[in-house]
Design a protein around this motif. Structure first.
Motif, PDB file in Angstrom:
ATOM      1  N   MET A  86      50.318  52.552  36.320  1.00 23.20           N
ATOM      2  CA  MET A  86      49.335  53.441  36.931  1.00 23.20           C
ATOM      3  C   MET A  86      48.282  52.622  37.677  1.00 23.20           C
ATOM      4  SD  MET A  86      50.944  55.936  35.853  1.00 23.20           S
ATOM      5  CE  MET A  86      49.963  57.173  36.668  1.00 23.20           C
ATOM      6  N   HIS A  87      48.363  52.643  39.013  1.00 23.77           N
ATOM      7  CA  HIS A  87      47.464  51.854  39.848  1.00 23.77           C
ATOM      8  C   HIS A  87      46.186  52.606  40.208  1.00 23.77           C
ATOM      9  CE1 HIS A  87      50.380  48.570  40.975  1.00 23.77           C
ATOM     10  NE2 HIS A  87      51.209  49.493  40.506  1.00 23.77           N
ATOM     11  N   LEU A  92      42.226  53.718  35.503  1.00 22.14           N
ATOM     12  CA  LEU A  92      41.442  52.534  35.159  1.00 22.14           C
ATOM     13  C   LEU A  92      40.141  52.949  34.458  1.00 22.14           C
ATOM     14  CD1 LEU A  92      40.828  49.441  35.472  1.00 22.14           C
ATOM     15  CD2 LEU A  92      39.829  50.013  37.696  1.00 22.14           C
ATOM     16  N   ASP A  93      39.456  53.935  35.037  1.00 24.56           N
ATOM     17  CA  ASP A  93      38.194  54.404  34.452  1.00 24.56           C
ATOM     18  C   ASP A  93      38.408  55.002  33.066  1.00 24.56           C
ATOM     19  OD1 ASP A  93      36.787  53.616  36.681  1.00 24.56           O
ATOM     20  OD2 ASP A  93      36.901  55.571  37.661  1.00 24.56           O
ATOM     21  N   MET A  94      39.457  55.823  32.926  1.00 23.68           N
ATOM     22  CA  MET A  94      39.722  56.442  31.630  1.00 23.68           C
ATOM     23  C   MET A  94      40.071  55.399  30.573  1.00 23.68           C
ATOM     24  SD  MET A  94      41.744  60.019  32.397  1.00 23.68           S
ATOM     25  CE  MET A  94      43.034  59.306  33.440  1.00 23.68           C
ATOM     26  N   ALA A  95      40.799  54.361  30.976  1.00 28.66           N
ATOM     27  CA  ALA A  95      41.200  53.319  30.028  1.00 28.66           C
ATOM     28  C   ALA A  95      39.988  52.570  29.494  1.00 28.66           C
ATOM     29  CB  ALA A  95      42.176  52.356  30.697  1.00 28.66           C
ATOM     30  N   PHE A  96      39.076  52.165  30.383  1.00 30.15           N
ATOM     31  CA  PHE A  96      37.899  51.430  29.929  1.00 30.15           C
ATOM     32  C   PHE A  96      36.948  52.340  29.161  1.00 30.15           C
ATOM     33  CE2 PHE A  96      39.448  48.095  32.623  1.00 30.15           C
ATOM     34  CZ  PHE A  96      38.942  46.936  32.047  1.00 30.15           C
ATOM     35  N   ARG A  97      36.907  53.616  29.537  1.00 29.53           N
ATOM     36  CA  ARG A  97      36.072  54.556  28.800  1.00 29.53           C
ATOM     37  C   ARG A  97      36.592  54.720  27.372  1.00 29.53           C
ATOM     38  NH1 ARG A  97      36.485  58.709  32.151  1.00 29.53           N
ATOM     39  NH2 ARG A  97      35.031  57.705  33.579  1.00 29.53           N
ATOM     40  N   ALA A  98      37.899  54.604  27.222  1.00 32.19           N
ATOM     41  CA  ALA A  98      38.505  54.743  25.892  1.00 32.19           C
ATOM     42  C   ALA A  98      38.324  53.486  25.049  1.00 32.19           C
ATOM     43  CB  ALA A  98      39.994  55.056  26.019  1.00 32.19           C
ATOM     44  N   GLY A  99      37.992  52.359  25.711  1.00 33.42           N
ATOM     45  CA  GLY A  99      37.761  51.127  24.958  1.00 33.42           C
ATOM     46  C   GLY A  99      38.643  49.963  25.341  1.00 33.42           C
ATOM     47  N   THR A 101      39.985  46.534  26.942  1.00 36.29           N
ATOM     48  CA  THR A 101      39.364  45.240  27.227  1.00 36.29           C
ATOM     49  C   THR A 101      39.799  44.716  28.586  1.00 36.29           C
ATOM     50  OG1 THR A 101      39.469  44.738  24.865  1.00 36.29           O
ATOM     51  CG2 THR A 101      39.078  42.887  26.354  1.00 36.29           C
ATOM     52  N   ASP A 102      41.038  44.977  28.946  1.00 37.83           N
ATOM     53  CA  ASP A 102      41.594  44.497  30.217  1.00 37.83           C
ATOM     54  C   ASP A 102      42.664  45.487  30.662  1.00 37.83           C
ATOM     55  OD1 ASP A 102      42.007  42.911  32.424  1.00 37.83           O
ATOM     56  OD2 ASP A 102      42.537  41.098  31.306  1.00 37.83           O
ATOM     57  N   TYR A 103      43.074  45.363  31.937  1.00 35.75           N
ATOM     58  CA  TYR A 103      43.982  46.339  32.546  1.00 35.75           C
ATOM     59  C   TYR A 103      44.887  45.586  33.507  1.00 35.75           C
ATOM     60  CZ  TYR A 103      45.060  50.971  34.684  1.00 35.75           C
ATOM     61  OH  TYR A 103      45.654  52.132  35.144  1.00 35.75           O
ATOM     62  N   ILE A 104      46.187  45.566  33.215  1.00 36.19           N
ATOM     63  CA  ILE A 104      47.147  44.838  34.049  1.00 36.19           C
ATOM     64  C   ILE A 104      48.186  45.828  34.556  1.00 36.19           C
ATOM     65  CG2 ILE A 104      48.805  42.942  34.140  1.00 36.19           C
ATOM     66  CD1 ILE A 104      47.372  41.691  31.764  1.00 36.19           C
ATOM     67  N   THR A 105      48.395  45.851  35.858  1.00 33.35           N
ATOM     68  CA  THR A 105      49.348  46.804  36.431  1.00 33.35           C
ATOM     69  C   THR A 105      50.736  46.181  36.581  1.00 33.35           C
ATOM     70  OG1 THR A 105      48.578  46.188  38.662  1.00 33.35           O
ATOM     71  CG2 THR A 105      47.595  48.139  37.665  1.00 33.35           C
ATOM     72  N   LYS A 106      51.748  46.996  36.337  1.00 33.30           N
ATOM     73  CA  LYS A 106      53.144  46.579  36.495  1.00 33.30           C
ATOM     74  C   LYS A 106      53.558  46.722  37.959  1.00 33.30           C
ATOM     75  CE  LYS A 106      54.286  48.490  31.909  1.00 33.30           C
ATOM     76  NZ  LYS A 106      55.072  49.509  31.194  1.00 33.30           N
ATOM     77  N   PRO A 107      54.460  45.887  38.449  1.00 30.44           N
ATOM     78  CA  PRO A 107      55.024  44.712  37.764  1.00 30.44           C
ATOM     79  C   PRO A 107      54.010  43.576  37.708  1.00 30.44           C
ATOM     80  CG  PRO A 107      55.835  44.793  40.019  1.00 30.44           C
ATOM     81  CD  PRO A 107      54.998  46.038  39.820  1.00 30.44           C
ATOM     82  N   VAL A 174      35.773  44.982  36.976  1.00 26.15           N
ATOM     83  CA  VAL A 174      35.398  44.770  38.384  1.00 26.15           C
ATOM     84  C   VAL A 174      36.577  44.220  39.178  1.00 26.15           C
ATOM     85  CG1 VAL A 174      33.955  43.375  39.912  1.00 26.15           C
ATOM     86  CG2 VAL A 174      32.935  44.531  37.946  1.00 26.15           C
ATOM     87  N   GLN A 175      37.290  43.256  38.617  1.00 25.22           N
ATOM     88  CA  GLN A 175      38.423  42.665  39.326  1.00 25.22           C
ATOM     89  C   GLN A 175      39.517  43.708  39.576  1.00 25.22           C
ATOM     90  OE1 GLN A 175      39.416  38.405  38.035  1.00 25.22           O
ATOM     91  NE2 GLN A 175      38.043  39.079  36.407  1.00 25.22           N
ATOM     92  N   GLU A 176      39.806  44.529  38.579  1.00 23.36           N
ATOM     93  CA  GLU A 176      40.846  45.538  38.753  1.00 23.36           C
ATOM     94  C   GLU A 176      40.384  46.652  39.685  1.00 23.36           C
ATOM     95  OE1 GLU A 176      44.535  46.624  38.724  1.00 23.36           O
ATOM     96  OE2 GLU A 176      43.828  44.857  37.623  1.00 23.36           O
TER      97      GLU A 176
END
Length: 321
Positions: A86-87, A92-99, A101-107, A174-176
């Motif tokens: 999910m790009h 991204l916002d929902m993931a960090f709101r849930a807690g 730490t980092d977010y890496i997109t596939k592939p 910020v990077q993501e």
């Protein structure tokens, strides 16, 4: 490091297991659903040091699972790294709101994954600097008008600081965000995400001892004022020490830094009636557009935002002499 990887794609779990257990010498447990992951967390006697979580899973998705993990005793600050296809920025916002730490997109590159897990491990091994709680004022002082802090403190659980991230999490976010914005073909020519620095200080003070105690509630009030003034424009912010916050706005605010600064101080003054008596002032730097997809350049933009507000404080301190 003991890692739990959660993904409904078993082939992906096999790749993660191979990459991390053989190449990086981590212990890796796997789960094909959120339910199975929770069972393994409950049955694991030693506990896990890090969680790798896919977002798209049946019944309970990775975002809900992250929220649940954060409520489990002992897992409140363990790194949770999202591995997802999910790009789009809302995820991204929902993931960090849930807690997250980092977010890496596939592939993704497994070398990058190992690197990000290493960074997550360092974060797990040390206390994260953030806002102190209301009982913690030790180690704080005012020196030449600047708030000085020399040690780590724990995150506040105050409901007013829901937009607050640790600095490591904030850098990852910020990077993501920069990558997501540059991938968005519908993005407007003007506007877009921007970073801005805030700094609470006593520019007219030469005192070397605290004039306002405890410090924790004061910094929490700054966070609340930022949430009020920036409102929907504020994504997240992070405390980086010495009275300075860095904020990421989801869109450039069409007000000057001077106007935003006045609003912040009016808002803070309405919540703390004796603010002016202590000579405390919140400075706002210039907004710096986040127009890059390069991680190093995104961090440079954060540095520029911090430097902008720092120079504003220095100018005010010189003018007060």
């Amino acid at each position: 490091m003991r890692i739990l990887a959660v993904d409904d794609d078993e082939s992906m779990l096999e790749l993660i297991d191979h990459s991390l257990s053989i190449s990086a010498h981590h212990y890796v447990a796997t789960a094909i659903s959120a339910e199975q992951a929770l069972e393994k967390i409950e049955s694991e006697e030693v506990g896990f040091d890090c969680f790798l979580v896919d977002i798209q899973m049946p019944r309970v998705d990775g975002i809900d699972l992250t929220s649940i993990i954060r409520r489990i005793a002992g897992c409140e600050r363990k790194p949770v790294v999202m591995l997802t296809a999910m790009h789009e920025k809302p995820y991204l916002d929902m993931a960090f709101r849930a807690g997250a730490t980092d977010y890496i997109t596939k592939p993704f590159n497994f070398r990058e994954l190992r690197s990000r897990i290493f960074e997550a491990g360092k974060m797990c091994a040390s206390e994260v600097q953030s806002i102190p709680d209301s009982q913690n004022s030790s180690g704080f002082s005012w020196v030449n008008g600047e708030l000085i802090y020399d040690g780590p403190v724990s995150l506040s659980d105050d409901g007013d600081v829901k937009s607050l991230l640790s600095f490591v999490e904030f850098e990852n976010y910020v990077q993501e965000t920069a990558r997501a914005y540059m991938r968005d073909r519908t993005k407007p020519r003007n506007g877009g995400p921007a970073a801005i620095g805030l700094k609470i200080a006593c520019p007219q003070s030469n005192q070397t001892y605290p004039r306002f105690e405890p410090i924790g509630p004061l910094l929490s009030e700054v966070v609340q004022a930022a949430n009020t003034v920036f409102y929907n424009a504020l994504n997240y912010l992070s405390y980086r020490g010495n009275g300075t916050f860095l904020c990421l706005l989801n869109n450039h605010v069409h007000e000057s830094s001077g106007s935003l600064e006045r609003e912040l101080n009016v808002c803070l003054g309405s919540r703390l009636n004796d603010l002016e008596d202590y000579g405390i002032h919140v400075f706002a730097g210039n907004q710096v557009p986040l127009r890059t997809s390069l991680p190093s350049a995104a961090l440079d933009i954060l540095w520029m935002a911090g430097e902008s507000v720092e120079q504003k404080f220095i100018a005010a301190r010189h003018a007060a002499k």
